[in-house]
Write an enzyme that holds these catalytic residues in place. Structure first.
Site, PDB file in Angstrom:
ATOM      1  N   LYS A 213       0.915  -1.384   0.034  1.00 12.50           N
ATOM      2  CA  LYS A 213       0.102  -0.097  -0.075  1.00 12.50           C
ATOM      3  C   LYS A 213       0.907   1.150  -0.172  1.00 12.50           C
ATOM      4  O   LYS A 213       1.360   1.676   0.956  1.00 12.50           O
ATOM      5  CB  LYS A 213      -0.896   0.097   1.337  1.00 12.50           C
ATOM      6  CG  LYS A 213      -1.902   1.015   0.945  1.00 12.50           C
ATOM      7  CD  LYS A 213      -2.724   1.214   2.466  1.00 12.50           C
ATOM      8  CE  LYS A 213      -2.191   2.326   3.199  1.00 12.50           C
ATOM      9  NZ  LYS A 213      -2.028   3.613   2.748  1.00 12.50           N
ATOM     10  N   GLU A 294       9.544   2.244  11.659  1.00 14.83           N
ATOM     11  CA  GLU A 294      10.350   3.234  11.572  1.00 14.83           C
ATOM     12  C   GLU A 294       9.274   4.628  11.398  1.00 14.83           C
ATOM     13  O   GLU A 294       8.857   4.935  10.564  1.00 14.83           O
ATOM     14  CB  GLU A 294      11.473   3.259  10.248  1.00 14.83           C
ATOM     15  CG  GLU A 294      12.777   3.927  10.498  1.00 14.83           C
ATOM     16  CD  GLU A 294      12.558   5.399  10.169  1.00 14.83           C
ATOM     17  OE1 GLU A 294      12.229   6.155  10.974  1.00 14.83           O
ATOM     18  OE2 GLU A 294      12.562   6.086   8.992  1.00 14.83           O
ATOM     19  N   CYS A 328      13.383  11.648   7.875  1.00 14.66           N
ATOM     20  CA  CYS A 328      13.284  11.421   9.212  1.00 14.66           C
ATOM     21  C   CYS A 328      14.656  11.669   9.941  1.00 14.66           C
ATOM     22  O   CYS A 328      14.649  11.740  10.990  1.00 14.66           O
ATOM     23  CB  CYS A 328      12.846   9.803   9.372  1.00 14.66           C
ATOM     24  SG  CYS A 328      13.538   8.508   8.512  1.00 14.66           S
ATOM     25  N   GLU A 423       8.318  16.923  15.534  1.00 14.67           N
ATOM     26  CA  GLU A 423       8.714  16.830  14.465  1.00 14.67           C
ATOM     27  C   GLU A 423       8.018  17.712  13.297  1.00 14.67           C
ATOM     28  O   GLU A 423       6.819  17.433  13.245  1.00 14.67           O
ATOM     29  CB  GLU A 423       8.687  15.245  13.913  1.00 14.67           C
ATOM     30  CG  GLU A 423       9.395  15.048  12.763  1.00 14.67           C
ATOM     31  CD  GLU A 423       9.327  13.368  12.377  1.00 14.67           C
ATOM     32  OE1 GLU A 423      10.197  13.105  11.829  1.00 14.67           O
ATOM     33  OE2 GLU A 423       8.369  12.707  12.753  1.00 14.67           O
TER      34      GLU A 423
END
Length: 522
Positions: A213, A294, A328, A423
């Site tokens: 996906k 992650e 990231c 973040e």
């Protein structure tokens, strides 16, 4: 050479030097070729079936919002269930294919991707907003993942030779790594080829079948990869391509009793949701689902007074603003000791103001952020930052018919400020002042994340302490905190950065396999 015998040492795919005119022209030609293919309709891949649906995901160029990259068919729960049944059936035969044959498909795929490297990169430039170098590195990493995991499967298939069990009289014992089953692979948009390819090929070469996906903002590059795997002859049903809504298709498959594992890369919030949903045992489920996650970071760079200050400033800017800070591993924080604070900040601001914002296909150093949602979120964080620190560069929208934001630097930011703790995933850098290097490390560690970090110093004793005390999965000394290489820097983080899965490392395939010991009396 027969691919089955390919056991030469792993070597990372080289990056393209676009300062050479022939390489620049080659990329321009690839962009022209890809542009001629824009606006196409793409089907789901469910086994050997290509399914077109009325509902479509429309992928647009974030650097030019009027340009449609493609219209991708959108799966619903009924189609997701059909894909699950196909994957379950395919698993029964695929798991019996010898490891060397599974690896062979990957070696062929790596070679084909290598031949079309610029075409894959060109699609990423247009669909995700990467410049030439960022897209080229993404494609190189994808090739590296394919090659590395193929070799890793060969190694695991010879585990009794390389790591022999203790022998006892009267028995023959063997350890084998067998596949898990059907897995759901949910890759991110920020490395739309490399991470998509790495997550998928790791699962497949281990003998699993996959429901892929892709991210809804970058589904076309994922389709390009799936089509390549079909081209090299991968059996139908091993990879099933089912773009769709996370709330509808993602949750459905995560909670499905036949899902054996979920491999996810993305935000902390979605990763925690997947982990929670996967932990619930569905009726008919006979295993504990495995989650490989992650989930991002709030990474930073620490600079002491003994460091090469120019190198440190360059690393800070590269880490903060490479691919618009949408990694990231991006260094969105910097902590500098007070004796050199002003000097480093001045260098960082000078380098940041020199960055040009523009259309990725013109190879501008800074391009757009991915979509309207990210654009609005980042601009909101910039407004928050104006109340939390001193704005020294950027601070708003940039020109262009896309999601362009100025590279933004805030100084004198408290370690507890929101722009230091949350973040942002955009071109925003927060800089804090520390009284000494130990306080700077403490400020770096004050976060719920733990993915990447960097420490700049020329003092070996301090470096040794930083290596021990900076709490992150990937720590770099006197270099930027982005740019992990497959096989060189196994990648994954601590705390809310995920399961520390170490993609591109020698432990990774173990997450997609289970060890079976067989003992036979002689």
């Amino acid at each position: 050479m027969n691919m089955l015998t390919k056991v030469s040492p792993f070597v990372n795919e080289p990056f393209t030097d676009f300062s050479k005119e022939e390489n620049k022209k080659a990329m321009e030609a690839a962009l022209a070729k890809v542009k001629a293919e824009l606006g196409r309709d793409y089907p789901l891949h469910i086994g050997s079936k290509k399914v077109m649906t009325e509902a479509r995901i429309v992928s647009i160029n974030p650097g030019d919002k009027d340009e449609v990259i493609g219209r991708v068919s959108k799966a619903d729960q009924a189609l997701a269930e059909e894909a699950m049944q196909v994957a379950l059936q395919a698993f029964e035969s695929w798991k019996r294919v010898p490891a060397a044959e599974r690896a062979d498909y990957l070696f062929k795929a790596a070679e084909l991707m290598r031949q079309r490297k610029h075409e894959f990169s060109a699609m990423m430039i247009l669909e995700s907003g990467k410049n030439y170098a960022e897209a080229d590195a993404d494609t190189a990493e994808a090739i590296d993942f394919i090659e590395f995991y193929a070799r890793e499967m060969l190694r695991l298939s010879r585990i009794n030779e390389t790591q022999p069990l203790t022998k006892i009289a009267g028995e023959t014992n063997n350890l084998t790594y067998i596949p898990l089953g059907v897995g759901v692979v949910i890759p991110p948009w920020n490395f739309p080829l490399a991470i998509c390819v790495g997550m998928t090929t790791a699962a497949v070469v281990s003998g699993n079948t996959v429901l892929l996906k892709p991210a809804s903002t970058t589904p076309v590059i994922a389709h390009k990869f799936v089509a390549l795997m079909e081209e090299v002859g991968l059996p139908a049903g091993v990879i099933n391509y089912i773009p769709g809504s996370g709330a509808e298709v993602g949750d459905y498959l995560t909670t499905h009793p036949k899902t054996r594992f979920v491999s996810f890369t993305g935000s902390k919030e979605i990763g925690l949701r997947i982990n929670r949903l996967a932990a619930e045992t569905a009726p008919g489920q006979i295993w504990i689902k495995r989650v490989v996650a992650e989930m991002g970071g709030k990474d930073g760079i620490v600079v002491d007074e003994t460091a090469d200050l120019q190198a440190a400033a360059q690393a800070i800017v590269a880490s903060a603003f490479g691919f618009q800070g949408q990694k990231c591993s991006a260094g969105s924080r910097a902590f500098i000791v007070e004796s050199v604070y002003d000097e480093v900040v001045e260098k960082v601001v000078e380098l940041t103001k020199a960055l040009q914002v523009g259309l990725p296909e013109t190879n501008a150093p800074v391009g757009p952020v991915i979509d309207q949602g990210s654009y609005d979120k980042i601009l909101n964080y910039i407004e928050i930052g104006k109340t939390e620190g001193k704005l020294l560069a950027g601070g708003g929208k940039a020109e262009g018919n896309g999601y362009y934001i100025e590279p933004t630097v805030f100084a004198d930011v408290d370690g507890k400020a929101r722009i230091m703790q949350e973040e942002i995933f955009g071109p925003v850098l927060a800089i804090g002042k520390a009284k000494d290097w130990k306080e700077a490390i403490a400020m770096y560690n004050d976060t719920e994340f733990g993915l990447t970090g960097a420490f700049f110093s020329s003092d070996e004793d301090r470096i040794e302490e930083a290596l021990e005390t900076m709490h992150c999965g990937n720590l770099y000394i006197n270099r930027k905190c982005t740019g992990a290489l497959v096989g060189v820097h196994p990648f994954g983080g601590f705390n809310m950065s995920g399961t520390d899965s170490k993609a591109g490392g020698y432990d990774y395939l173990l997450l997609f396999t289970q060890a079976k010991l067989t003992s036979r009396k002689n």
